[in-house]
Motif scaffolding. Structure first.
Motif, short mmCIF file in Angstrom:
data_model
loop_
_atom_site.label_atom_id
_atom_site.label_comp_id
_atom_site.label_asym_id
_atom_site.label_seq_id
_atom_site.Cartn_x
_atom_site.Cartn_y
_atom_site.Cartn_z
N PHE A 62 -33.48 -22.46 -7.86
CA PHE A 62 -34.22 -23.54 -8.16
C PHE A 62 -35.83 -23.19 -7.76
O PHE A 62 -35.83 -22.37 -6.91
CB PHE A 62 -33.71 -24.80 -7.28
N GLY A 63 -36.70 -24.20 -8.30
CA GLY A 63 -38.18 -24.31 -7.73
C GLY A 63 -38.95 -25.37 -8.24
O GLY A 63 -38.18 -26.51 -8.43
N TRP A 64 -39.90 -25.26 -8.54
CA TRP A 64 -40.82 -26.36 -9.04
C TRP A 64 -40.30 -26.96 -10.26
O TRP A 64 -40.58 -26.12 -11.07
CB TRP A 64 -42.46 -25.87 -8.86
N TYR A 66 -37.33 -27.47 -11.32
CA TYR A 66 -35.83 -26.96 -11.90
C TYR A 66 -34.90 -26.76 -11.05
O TYR A 66 -35.20 -26.43 -9.89
CB TYR A 66 -35.91 -25.63 -12.97
#
Lengths: 93, 93
Positions: A62-64, A66
């Motif tokens: 995950f990240g910014w 999503y």
């Protein structure tokens, strides 16, 4: 719930009952999108709580904006109903 | 701190000041290992708090016993000091 490796037909049948999950080399996965990093992390924590409760743990990326979840049952060398049960719980979040 | 894309030499120099981070196609990354899923998730949350405070967000992959962090500065198309500053903060956790 039986901890038995599912056949390809059984995997296909169970995938039809889910929304947006795909199967690839003995793993089922799904991507979710979010408006920012905090929302992604919040969702990841909710999935983490489900995983701990089920003692069945996805790989999570995950990240910014999503988060992606991938499940398999390592000790059976493939997919089992434990993977599909966790997928259903994630979708109900 | 300057938001300027670093040269290959500058990236090499900054990597030498870090422990265990590697650079690959404009991204720096590092893998950490943990005794279980809960410990991985706990560390991920600490990194998440650092990322939010810095408004600079890694891509994170984690699961039972591991967490991997990858950083780049998307709006500069490469690595900047913002990536290395976050790497140093993660290592101090």
């Amino acid at each position: 719930m039986e901890r038995r490796k599912l056949s390809a037909d059984e995997v296909s049948e169970r995938l039809e009952g889910l929304n947006g999950w795909i199967a690839e080399s003995d793993v089922i996965m799904k991507r979710f999108e979010f408006p920012n990093f905090a929302a992604s992390l919040d969702f990841v924590n909710k999935v983490g709580a489900l995983a701990e409760a089920a003692d069945h743990h996805p790989d999570i990326k995950f990240g910014w904006g999503y988060a992606e979840f991938a499940m398999t049952t390592h000790d059976r060398g493939g997919l089992t109903d434990f993977d599909f049960e966790l997928a259903r719980k994630i979708d109900r979040l």
